[in-house]
Structures are given as C-alpha cells and as structure tokens.
Design a protein around this motif. Structure first.
Motif, mmCIF file in Angstrom:
data_model
loop_
_atom_site.group_PDB
_atom_site.id
_atom_site.type_symbol
_atom_site.label_atom_id
_atom_site.label_comp_id
_atom_site.label_asym_id
_atom_site.label_seq_id
_atom_site.Cartn_x
_atom_site.Cartn_y
_atom_site.Cartn_z
ATOM 1 N N PHE A 197 -31.847 12.950 45.737
ATOM 2 C CA PHE A 197 -30.488 13.452 46.031
ATOM 3 C C PHE A 197 -30.381 15.011 45.186
ATOM 4 C CE2 PHE A 197 -29.786 9.095 46.628
ATOM 5 C CZ PHE A 197 -29.466 8.805 47.811
ATOM 6 N N GLU A 198 -29.426 15.820 45.516
ATOM 7 C CA GLU A 198 -28.819 16.712 44.710
ATOM 8 C C GLU A 198 -27.440 16.660 44.795
ATOM 9 O OE1 GLU A 198 -30.098 20.193 46.933
ATOM 10 O OE2 GLU A 198 -31.933 20.452 46.152
ATOM 11 N N LEU A 199 -26.963 16.703 43.455
ATOM 12 C CA LEU A 199 -25.654 16.375 42.917
ATOM 13 C C LEU A 199 -24.782 17.564 42.569
ATOM 14 C CD1 LEU A 199 -26.065 13.135 40.789
ATOM 15 C CD2 LEU A 199 -25.524 13.531 43.428
ATOM 16 N N PRO A 200 -23.672 17.592 42.723
ATOM 17 C CA PRO A 200 -22.944 18.849 42.234
ATOM 18 C C PRO A 200 -23.161 18.944 40.733
ATOM 19 C CG PRO A 200 -21.312 17.534 43.542
ATOM 20 C CD PRO A 200 -22.454 16.588 43.299
ATOM 21 N N LYS A 201 -22.982 20.285 40.411
ATOM 22 C CA LYS A 201 -23.394 20.634 39.101
ATOM 23 C C LYS A 201 -22.268 20.122 38.090
ATOM 24 C CE LYS A 201 -26.138 23.928 36.528
ATOM 25 N NZ LYS A 201 -26.890 25.247 36.521
ATOM 26 N N ARG A 202 -21.108 20.095 38.610
ATOM 27 C CA ARG A 202 -19.757 19.528 37.741
ATOM 28 C C ARG A 202 -20.089 18.020 37.530
ATOM 29 N NH1 ARG A 202 -15.134 21.859 35.938
ATOM 30 N NH2 ARG A 202 -15.725 23.815 37.030
ATOM 31 N N LEU A 203 -20.280 17.603 38.620
ATOM 32 C CA LEU A 203 -20.696 15.833 38.481
ATOM 33 C C LEU A 203 -21.702 15.679 37.310
ATOM 34 C CD1 LEU A 203 -20.134 13.131 39.182
ATOM 35 C CD2 LEU A 203 -21.830 13.541 40.995
ATOM 36 N N LEU A 204 -22.782 16.484 37.285
ATOM 37 C CA LEU A 204 -23.837 16.340 36.140
ATOM 38 C C LEU A 204 -23.208 16.341 34.964
ATOM 39 C CD1 LEU A 204 -26.827 18.088 38.153
ATOM 40 C CD2 LEU A 204 -26.431 15.672 37.685
ATOM 41 N N ALA A 205 -22.315 17.615 34.592
ATOM 42 C CA ALA A 205 -21.798 17.955 33.551
ATOM 43 C C ALA A 205 -20.774 16.688 32.890
ATOM 44 C CB ALA A 205 -20.905 19.077 33.505
ATOM 45 N N ILE A 206 -20.274 15.978 34.100
ATOM 46 C CA ILE A 206 -19.275 14.974 33.794
ATOM 47 C C ILE A 206 -20.312 13.588 33.105
ATOM 48 C CG2 ILE A 206 -17.727 13.305 34.708
ATOM 49 C CD1 ILE A 206 -16.521 15.392 36.343
ATOM 50 N N ILE A 207 -21.367 13.531 33.837
ATOM 51 C CA ILE A 207 -22.070 12.420 33.552
ATOM 52 C C ILE A 207 -22.681 12.473 32.102
ATOM 53 C CG2 ILE A 207 -24.095 11.279 33.874
ATOM 54 C CD1 ILE A 207 -23.805 11.957 36.911
ATOM 55 N N LEU A 208 -23.051 13.685 31.680
ATOM 56 C CA LEU A 208 -23.425 14.292 30.332
ATOM 57 C C LEU A 208 -22.463 13.887 29.354
ATOM 58 C CD1 LEU A 208 -25.662 17.346 31.220
ATOM 59 C CD2 LEU A 208 -26.397 14.946 30.570
ATOM 60 N N SER A 209 -21.217 14.301 29.494
ATOM 61 C CA SER A 209 -20.103 14.390 28.784
ATOM 62 C C SER A 209 -19.904 12.764 28.470
ATOM 63 C CB SER A 209 -18.861 15.243 28.966
ATOM 64 O OG SER A 209 -18.549 14.704 30.189
ATOM 65 N N PHE A 210 -19.774 11.971 29.567
ATOM 66 C CA PHE A 210 -19.393 10.690 29.416
ATOM 67 C C PHE A 210 -20.418 10.106 28.440
ATOM 68 C CE2 PHE A 210 -19.339 6.224 30.597
ATOM 69 C CZ PHE A 210 -18.087 5.690 30.533
ATOM 70 N N ALA A 211 -21.841 10.521 28.651
ATOM 71 C CA ALA A 211 -22.775 9.895 27.998
ATOM 72 C C ALA A 211 -22.536 10.191 26.376
ATOM 73 C CB ALA A 211 -24.148 10.498 28.284
ATOM 74 N N ALA A 212 -22.188 11.460 26.374
ATOM 75 C CA ALA A 212 -22.008 11.900 24.847
ATOM 76 C C ALA A 212 -21.031 11.123 24.155
ATOM 77 C CB ALA A 212 -21.701 13.476 24.872
ATOM 78 N N GLY A 213 -19.737 10.628 24.749
ATOM 79 C CA GLY A 213 -18.823 9.789 24.244
ATOM 80 C C GLY A 213 -19.055 8.500 23.802
ATOM 81 N N ALA A 214 -20.080 7.952 24.922
ATOM 82 C CA ALA A 214 -20.508 6.671 24.510
ATOM 83 C C ALA A 214 -21.437 6.782 23.332
ATOM 84 C CB ALA A 214 -21.192 6.034 25.847
ATOM 85 N N LEU A 215 -22.002 7.832 23.155
ATOM 86 C CA LEU A 215 -23.115 7.924 22.033
ATOM 87 C C LEU A 215 -22.371 7.870 20.705
ATOM 88 C CD1 LEU A 215 -25.926 9.884 23.501
ATOM 89 C CD2 LEU A 215 -26.252 7.348 22.815
ATOM 90 N N ILE A 216 -21.172 8.695 20.643
ATOM 91 C CA ILE A 216 -20.503 8.943 19.462
ATOM 92 C C ILE A 216 -20.054 7.637 18.850
ATOM 93 C CG2 ILE A 216 -18.279 9.800 18.617
ATOM 94 C CD1 ILE A 216 -18.596 12.061 20.755
ATOM 95 N N THR A 217 -19.513 6.869 19.681
ATOM 96 C CA THR A 217 -19.132 5.351 19.107
ATOM 97 C C THR A 217 -20.457 4.484 19.006
ATOM 98 O OG1 THR A 217 -17.251 5.249 20.959
ATOM 99 C CG2 THR A 217 -18.108 3.144 19.954
ATOM 100 N N ALA A 218 -21.483 4.681 19.488
ATOM 101 C CA ALA A 218 -22.701 3.715 19.156
ATOM 102 C C ALA A 218 -23.093 4.170 17.736
ATOM 103 C CB ALA A 218 -23.676 4.048 20.167
ATOM 104 N N LEU A 219 -23.420 5.628 17.325
ATOM 105 C CA LEU A 219 -23.870 6.054 16.182
ATOM 106 C C LEU A 219 -22.963 5.870 14.985
ATOM 107 C CD1 LEU A 219 -22.877 9.066 14.994
ATOM 108 C CD2 LEU A 219 -23.525 9.697 17.218
ATOM 109 N N SER A 220 -21.485 5.654 15.392
ATOM 110 C CA SER A 220 -20.660 5.474 14.202
ATOM 111 C C SER A 220 -20.642 3.966 13.853
ATOM 112 C CB SER A 220 -19.132 5.722 14.538
ATOM 113 O OG SER A 220 -19.332 7.431 15.114
ATOM 114 N N PHE A 221 -20.460 3.145 14.976
ATOM 115 C CA PHE A 221 -20.201 1.758 14.636
ATOM 116 C C PHE A 221 -21.286 0.719 14.867
ATOM 117 C CE2 PHE A 221 -15.916 3.730 16.189
ATOM 118 C CZ PHE A 221 -15.284 3.528 15.082
ATOM 119 N N GLU A 222 -22.462 1.245 15.657
ATOM 120 C CA GLU A 222 -23.748 0.503 15.655
ATOM 121 C C GLU A 222 -24.703 0.874 15.017
ATOM 122 O OE1 GLU A 222 -24.115 -2.321 17.856
ATOM 123 O OE2 GLU A 222 -22.099 -2.177 18.983
#
Length: 261
Positions: A23-48
């Motif tokens: 599939f080819e996805l809208p570029k903005r959707l890809l950016a949202i996926i990346l930023s969501f992953a970034a938010g999850a990683l912030i929690t993981a590196l801080s608390f885990e």
C-alpha cells in the motif's frame, strides 16, 4: 512469556513490511504514526529504561550508559544517512530534507520516491537502524519480563516504533524493484534477531548483577533518545506539521497508562 512478548514486538516489523510493499499511505498519516511512536517511546525510556537503570546501578552508571547509547546511535545514524545518500548532491547546511534512511516519500501516495529509495539504499539503511536500536530495547524488555516487573509500556512503545520503520523501509525496497518475498525475508530475519534479544534478556541477563543489567538498560535509553531527536520527531514534524503534537501526546498517555498496569 518472553517468547510471546518477543514475537508480539517483532511482528510489527513483519506487519509494517507487508503494508509497505502492498500500500501507499498519505504522508500526513505516516507522520502521525511516527509521532505517536515518539510519544510512546518517551514514556518507555523515562519509566521503563532509564529509571530502572538508575535504580540498579546508580546515576553515574546510568548516565554513562545513556550517553554511550546516544553517541553510538548518533554516529551510526549519520553513517546510515550518508550510505542512503551515496551518489547524491550534498544537502546545503541550511536546508533540511529529513533523514535519508527514513524516506517517507517511498511509502506515501502521490509522492515521488527519492533517488536513495529507488536504489533501495534507504530501505537497507533503515533495516540496519531498526536492528541497532531494537536489540537493546528488546534486551531491556526481556530483563523486565524475567524479573516480573511488567514491561507492557515498553512492549507497546517498541511495537509502535517498529511499525513505521518497517513500513517505510519496505516501501523503499519496493521502489527499487526488490521482490516482495525478499523484502519480507529481510525484515523477518531482523524480527528473529529481536525475538532472540528478548529471550536473552529474560534468561541469562535477568539473573545478572544489577549493575551489569544497568548498562544495557541505560544504553537502550540513550539510543531511544537519539532516535527521537535525530530521526522520528524531526521527520514527523516535517511532514505532519503542528498536528503531530497531539499524536505525540496520545502516544505518551497510552504508554503511560500501560506502564501502570
């Protein structure tokens, strides 16, 4: 349990690779996926990751491990970007075009892939990057499981960060003309390595001296911080604009809630 968690985190690579070649996805959707992953990683590196490293080895050992992880990832990331850009004209210092190894043009609908993507260099570089930051993260996940300290937040963070890396990397390889079976095999091999890392973390490492375990945990935290600052967050903002702030916050909250479970 460690095998199950390892399969779940690594399955994101297979899923991302399948989406990337189909599939080819809208570029903005890809950016949202990346930023969501970034938010999850912030929690993981801080608390885990870093907090656990600090509790096991103290601030000096944790800090040293973190900076070593950040330096190693930054240096190798720069080398991977240079590899992906080989043969292209150098980018002016005042112009930012995103990370060559995370070329979202290759996966976006209605966008022309970069020369790095059409050579497949960006996809192979991203495959190497996913392995680089994935091994210490999965070792840390295995240690958490082996000692019964949870790991759900780290599991979620690794999963959502693996997905876009594999998606964009596989799309880059597809742009070069690499066959679907070959792409899936490459990302499958990477996922197998990460499963093994979880098992090692839950087995031999979980019974080691706390100070010994502190170093890989802190190293993983440093690699994650470097990945956030060097690749994920700049790339997400470049293609998603200010709206990615909300998806980053959503990723952080979800991961934080899981860390309380």
């Amino acid at each position: 349990m460690s095998l199950l968690f390892g399969v779940v985190t690594s399955s994101a690579l297979i899923l991302g690779a399948f989406i990337g070649v189909r599939f080819e996805l809208p570029k903005r959707l890809l950016a949202i996926i990346l930023s969501f992953a970034a938010g999850a990683l912030i929690t993981a590196l801080s608390f885990e990751l870093f907090e656990d490293a600090f509790q096991r080895g103290g601030i000096w050992l944790a800090a040293i491990g973190l900076f070593v992880g950040a330096v190693v990832f930054t240096v190798l990331s720069a080398l991977l970007d240079r590899w992906a850009q080989a043969g292209q004209n150098p980018v002016p210092a005042d112009e930012h075009r995103g990370s060559a190894k995370l070329d979202t043009d290759a996966a976006a609908a209605g966008r022309a892939p970069s020369p790095a993507s059409t050579r497949g260099a960006a996809g192979l570089a991203l495959l190497a990057a996913a392995t680089l930051d994935g091994v210490p993260e999965n070792l840390a996940l295995g240690v958490s499981l082996g000692e019964g300290t949870g790991g759900l937040a780290l599991l979620a963070a690794i999963f959502v960060s693996n997905l876009p890396e594999a998606l964009v990397g596989a799309a880059s390889m597809r742009s070069q003309g690499m066959s679907t079976p070959a792409i899936v095999r490459l990302w499958g091999l990477c996922s197998a390595v990460l499963v093994i890392a979880v098992i090692i973390g839950a087995g031999p490492l979980s019974g080691s001296d706390p100070k010994t375990i502190s170093l890989p945990l802190a190293f993983a935290a440093g690699a994650v911080i470097a990945a956030l600052a060097d690749t994920l967050m700049p790339e997400a903002f470049e293609h998603g604009g200010p709206a990615v702030a909300l998806s980053t916050a959503a990723g952080f909250v979800l991961s934080f809630v899981l860390s309380l479970a």
